[in-house]
Design an enzyme around this catalytic site. Structure first.
Site, PDB file in Angstrom:
ATOM      1  N   GLY A  13      -9.988   5.049  -1.485  1.00  0.00           N
ATOM      2  CA  GLY A  13      -9.298   5.635  -0.319  1.00  0.00           C
ATOM      3  C   GLY A  13     -10.130   6.578   0.504  1.00  0.00           C
ATOM      4  O   GLY A  13     -11.304   7.212  -0.051  1.00  0.00           O
ATOM      5  N   GLN A  66     -12.262  12.993   6.588  1.00  0.00           N
ATOM      6  CA  GLN A  66     -13.146  13.115   5.639  1.00  0.00           C
ATOM      7  C   GLN A  66     -14.534  12.619   6.313  1.00  0.00           C
ATOM      8  O   GLN A  66     -15.519  12.747   5.747  1.00  0.00           O
ATOM      9  CB  GLN A  66     -12.962  12.259   4.501  1.00  0.00           C
ATOM     10  CG  GLN A  66     -11.766  12.818   3.454  1.00  0.00           C
ATOM     11  CD  GLN A  66     -11.261  11.781   2.234  1.00  0.00           C
ATOM     12  OE1 GLN A  66     -10.831  10.825   2.396  1.00  0.00           O
ATOM     13  NE2 GLN A  66     -12.148  12.238   1.057  1.00  0.00           N
ATOM     14  N   CYS A 122     -11.295  13.460  -5.674  1.00  0.00           N
ATOM     15  CA  CYS A 122     -11.199  13.195  -4.329  1.00  0.00           C
ATOM     16  C   CYS A 122     -12.983  13.190  -3.627  1.00  0.00           C
ATOM     17  O   CYS A 122     -13.637  14.134  -4.210  1.00  0.00           O
ATOM     18  CB  CYS A 122     -10.621  14.313  -3.722  1.00  0.00           C
ATOM     19  SG  CYS A 122     -10.881  14.268  -1.749  1.00  0.00           S
ATOM     20  N   LEU A 123     -13.142  12.096  -3.018  1.00  0.00           N
ATOM     21  CA  LEU A 123     -14.504  12.258  -2.383  1.00  0.00           C
ATOM     22  C   LEU A 123     -14.834  13.374  -1.736  1.00  0.00           C
ATOM     23  O   LEU A 123     -16.240  13.681  -1.712  1.00  0.00           O
ATOM     24  CB  LEU A 123     -14.716  10.965  -1.398  1.00  0.00           C
ATOM     25  CG  LEU A 123     -14.649   9.752  -2.092  1.00  0.00           C
ATOM     26  CD1 LEU A 123     -14.482   8.455  -0.892  1.00  0.00           C
ATOM     27  CD2 LEU A 123     -15.610   9.169  -3.107  1.00  0.00           C
ATOM     28  N   HIS A 129      -2.345  10.902  -1.697  1.00  0.00           N
ATOM     29  CA  HIS A 129      -3.509  11.405  -1.514  1.00  0.00           C
ATOM     30  C   HIS A 129      -3.909  11.262  -0.336  1.00  0.00           C
ATOM     31  O   HIS A 129      -4.445  12.187   0.417  1.00  0.00           O
ATOM     32  CB  HIS A 129      -4.529  10.790  -2.719  1.00  0.00           C
ATOM     33  CG  HIS A 129      -5.752  11.497  -2.500  1.00  0.00           C
ATOM     34  ND1 HIS A 129      -6.275  12.420  -3.672  1.00  0.00           N
ATOM     35  CD2 HIS A 129      -6.786  11.493  -1.821  1.00  0.00           C
ATOM     36  CE1 HIS A 129      -7.506  13.093  -3.463  1.00  0.00           C
ATOM     37  NE2 HIS A 129      -7.657  12.298  -2.018  1.00  0.00           N
ATOM     38  N   GLU A 130      -3.977  10.073   0.336  1.00  0.00           N
ATOM     39  CA  GLU A 130      -4.588   9.889   1.726  1.00  0.00           C
ATOM     40  C   GLU A 130      -3.683  10.544   2.664  1.00  0.00           C
ATOM     41  O   GLU A 130      -4.279  11.097   3.604  1.00  0.00           O
ATOM     42  CB  GLU A 130      -4.839   8.398   1.994  1.00  0.00           C
ATOM     43  CG  GLU A 130      -5.942   7.885   1.048  1.00  0.00           C
ATOM     44  CD  GLU A 130      -7.113   8.431   0.755  1.00  0.00           C
ATOM     45  OE1 GLU A 130      -7.459   9.275   1.569  1.00  0.00           O
ATOM     46  OE2 GLU A 130      -7.525   8.643  -0.427  1.00  0.00           O
ATOM     47  N   HIS A 156      -4.135  14.334   2.934  1.00  0.00           N
ATOM     48  CA  HIS A 156      -5.553  14.484   3.773  1.00  0.00           C
ATOM     49  C   HIS A 156      -5.069  14.603   5.277  1.00  0.00           C
ATOM     50  O   HIS A 156      -5.858  15.463   5.875  1.00  0.00           O
ATOM     51  CB  HIS A 156      -6.619  13.333   3.576  1.00  0.00           C
ATOM     52  CG  HIS A 156      -7.454  13.390   2.397  1.00  0.00           C
ATOM     53  ND1 HIS A 156      -8.368  14.527   2.436  1.00  0.00           N
ATOM     54  CD2 HIS A 156      -7.764  12.664   1.348  1.00  0.00           C
ATOM     55  CE1 HIS A 156      -8.979  14.428   1.365  1.00  0.00           C
ATOM     56  NE2 HIS A 156      -8.673  13.358   0.672  1.00  0.00           N
TER      57      HIS A 156
HETATM   58 NI    NI Z   1      -9.507  12.541  -1.013  1.00  0.00          NI
END
Ligand code: NI
Length: 165
Positions: A46, A51, A88-89, A130-131, A134
């Site tokens: 995701g 991000q 998380c990225l 999660h997204e 963000h």
């Molecule tokens: Ni994330």
């Protein structure tokens, strides 16, 4: 299409509440293409627009059924509870057991302005929450127990400042 660098912990764009998208136009479709390409390149399941430095209410994900897009998402239903190892990225290299709802339902629009709805448990429910977080300016760190969070932040700040390993 283009692959963008992923913003990481400490970048203020990750702490801002993203702006609603209106209208859903060609610019938004290009953003979505770039986000999907960046997500697969990472690779991740995701990616939210902040991000890649764009404070807009857009996220993309692939929970195993191909790329999906949600614009201006609303988290309309959650139920149950499930703790699962999550990363998380934007906080690369870290995984923590995070407690979230077991089931989530999100509604919104796709890049062509059509209404979409995604609902599920396990990986899909987790990715949706999660997204969505963000876009509220929230990282998974804020879902940690207070003592675990304190330790994680200390470690991350040291690393960000180049003091740690
Ligand atoms: Ni994330």
């Amino acid at each position: 299409m283009a692959i963008f660098p992923i913003r990481t912990f400490g970048d203020p764009v990750l702490r801002a509440k993203a702006e609603p998208v209106d209208p859903i136009d060609e610019r938004v479709r290009r953003l979505v293409e770039d986000m999907i390409e960046t997500m697969y390149d990472a690779p991740g399941v995701g990616l939210a627009a902040p991000q890649i430095g764009v404070s807009k209410q857009v996220f993309v994900f692939d929970a195993g059924e191909g790329p999906k897009v949600v614009i201006n998402p609303m988290l309309v239903e959650t139920s149950g509870e499930w703790e699962f190892e999550e990363g998380c990225l934007s906080v690369p290299g870290y995984f923590w057991p995070i407690r979230r709802a077991a089931f989530a339902r999100v509604t919104g629009w796709d890049e062509h302005g059509r209404e979409v709805e995604y609902a599920g448990d396990e990986l899909l429910g987790r990715v949706l929450q999660h997204e969505y977080d963000h876009l509220q300016g929230m990282l998974l760190l804020e879902r940690l127990a207070p003592d675990v969070r304190k330790e994680a932040l200390r470690h991350l700040r040291e690393r960000t400042l180049g003091l740690g390993s």
